[in-house]
Design a protein around this motif. Sequence first.
Motif, PDB file in Angstrom:
ATOM      1  N   GLU A 172      49.097  46.479  48.363  1.00  0.00           N
ATOM      2  CA  GLU A 172      49.026  47.812  47.841  1.00  0.00           C
ATOM      3  C   GLU A 172      49.906  48.424  48.216  1.00  0.00           C
ATOM      4  O   GLU A 172      50.056  49.019  46.966  1.00  0.00           O
ATOM      5  N   LEU A 175      52.672  47.390  45.727  1.00  0.00           N
ATOM      6  CA  LEU A 175      52.783  48.424  44.834  1.00  0.00           C
ATOM      7  C   LEU A 175      52.703  49.357  43.913  1.00  0.00           C
ATOM      8  O   LEU A 175      53.197  50.295  43.374  1.00  0.00           O
ATOM      9  N   ARG A 179      54.602  52.375  42.184  1.00  0.00           N
ATOM     10  CA  ARG A 179      54.123  53.338  41.629  1.00  0.00           C
ATOM     11  C   ARG A 179      55.531  54.980  41.443  1.00  0.00           C
ATOM     12  O   ARG A 179      55.519  55.475  40.254  1.00  0.00           O
ATOM     13  N   GLU A 206      43.391  46.465  43.847  1.00  0.00           N
ATOM     14  CA  GLU A 206      42.893  46.808  42.948  1.00  0.00           C
ATOM     15  C   GLU A 206      42.791  48.076  42.465  1.00  0.00           C
ATOM     16  O   GLU A 206      43.802  48.449  41.492  1.00  0.00           O
ATOM     17  N   GLU A 208      45.350  50.322  43.135  1.00  0.00           N
ATOM     18  CA  GLU A 208      46.543  50.963  42.930  1.00  0.00           C
ATOM     19  C   GLU A 208      47.213  49.386  41.632  1.00  0.00           C
ATOM     20  O   GLU A 208      47.944  50.943  40.624  1.00  0.00           O
ATOM     21  N   ALA A 209      46.535  48.905  41.089  1.00  0.00           N
ATOM     22  CA  ALA A 209      46.724  47.950  39.647  1.00  0.00           C
ATOM     23  C   ALA A 209      45.927  49.494  38.848  1.00  0.00           C
ATOM     24  O   ALA A 209      45.819  49.561  37.541  1.00  0.00           O
ATOM     25  N   ILE A 212      47.986  51.979  38.121  1.00  0.00           N
ATOM     26  CA  ILE A 212      49.344  51.652  37.767  1.00  0.00           C
ATOM     27  C   ILE A 212      49.424  51.770  36.214  1.00  0.00           C
ATOM     28  O   ILE A 212      49.783  52.160  35.266  1.00  0.00           O
ATOM     29  N   ARG A 213      47.495  51.044  35.594  1.00  0.00           N
ATOM     30  CA  ARG A 213      47.373  51.075  34.180  1.00  0.00           C
ATOM     31  C   ARG A 213      47.047  52.405  33.728  1.00  0.00           C
ATOM     32  O   ARG A 213      46.776  52.391  32.231  1.00  0.00           O
ATOM     33  N   GLN A 218      51.857  48.108  32.463  1.00  0.00           N
ATOM     34  CA  GLN A 218      51.384  47.333  32.944  1.00  0.00           C
ATOM     35  C   GLN A 218      51.610  46.426  34.373  1.00  0.00           C
ATOM     36  O   GLN A 218      52.644  46.421  34.690  1.00  0.00           O
ATOM     37  N   LEU A 219      50.370  46.049  35.147  1.00  0.00           N
ATOM     38  CA  LEU A 219      50.927  45.191  36.430  1.00  0.00           C
ATOM     39  C   LEU A 219      51.018  43.256  35.447  1.00  0.00           C
ATOM     40  O   LEU A 219      49.166  43.033  35.413  1.00  0.00           O
ATOM     41  N   SER A 246      46.174  41.055  37.749  1.00  0.00           N
ATOM     42  CA  SER A 246      46.560  41.073  37.042  1.00  0.00           C
ATOM     43  C   SER A 246      45.528  41.902  35.350  1.00  0.00           C
ATOM     44  O   SER A 246      46.167  42.786  34.550  1.00  0.00           O
ATOM     45  N   GLY A 249      45.247  45.485  36.554  1.00  0.00           N
ATOM     46  CA  GLY A 249      46.212  46.019  36.006  1.00  0.00           C
ATOM     47  C   GLY A 249      46.654  46.185  34.304  1.00  0.00           C
ATOM     48  O   GLY A 249      48.189  46.534  33.785  1.00  0.00           O
TER      49      GLY A 249
END
Length: 307
Positions: A172, A175, A179, A206, A208-209, A212-213, A218-219, A246, A249
Amino acid sequence: MIESLTLLRPLWFLAVPLVAALALRAAWRSAPLGDWAKAVDPALMALHARRGAVLGGRRQANLAAALAAGILALALTGPAMERPEAATFRNLDATVIVLDLSRSVTDGGRFKEARQAAEAVAEAAGTRSVALLIYGGDAYTAVSPTTDREAISTTLFALDADTVPDRGTHPERGLALARRTLDEANVVAADVVLITDGDGIGQAAEREAAAIRAKGWQLHGLFVPAAKALPPGAPATDRAALDRLSAAGGGRAADIDGPQAVLDRVGASTAQHLAAGGYGVLAFADLGRWLLLLALVPVLLLFRRSA
C-alpha cells in the motif's frame, strides 16, 4: 481507411435497427392521412374529399424523416480517427512500475525474472515516461518519471535484497507513492504495474487501488511465484490477493512467465489511453459532426412546398 475508424459512443448503434424498423413501418403501413381517417367521421371526410379539401400525406416525407434519423444515429456513435498529433500528448500518459523488494521476492529464486518483467513493462510503454518505485517495509523512488530506458535498465540491474533498508512488505505504501507521483506530474492517463508475490496485500492496498482507479488510471499486477522453498516462517505467495487487487484497480493480472495481457494494456496507444480516461477529444477527431451535415439533405425534403 475503415480499419482506422474508432467508435467513441458505440452503444448508439442500437438505435440504428430501431430507426430502420420505424422507417419500414412509415413507408409501407402508414396511411396517406395518418390517423385523421380514424378521428374524423367517414361521411364528413368523404364530403371534404369531394370538395378538394383533403390533401393526402406523402410517404416520401416519412422516408426522408427516417433517413435523417438514421444518419443522426450513426453520427451519435461517434465515428472518429486518431489525430496525427496524438503522440504529442504522451506526457499526459505515464507508466509507473512498483517493484516488490521484500525478502520473500528477493530470496524466492525468481528475482532476476521479476526485474526482467519490470524492464519489459518499461519497453512496452514506448515513448511515454516511466517511473520505477521500490518497496519493502517502506516505499522509495528509484527512478523518477523519465523516457530514458537505459537509466531504468541500469537501476534494475543494481537492485538487490539490501536496496530497501526497511524490513517487511507494505504494497500500500508503494501504491500510495505511485499515486502521489502521478498527481504531482498532472498525468491524465496512467498504468501502474505492481510486481509482487502477493504478500502483504490487504485492505489498505485495496483502498489505494480504488483511489488509483478513481483517478481514471489503471492498476495491473504481475505475479512473482517462488522458485524454491522459503525459510520456515517466511510469508507465502498469494496470487489470489493480487488478482483481487488488480480487479479493484480496474486492470489486469498475469504471471511474470506470461505477462502479455499486462504488456498489451501498457503498450496500447496514447490515444487509446486518453480515450479510456475520458479525454478522447484530445486524441480523436470526431467525424460525427460531418454526418450531421449529411442529415440535412433528407431534412430539406421535408420542407418541399406542395401544390
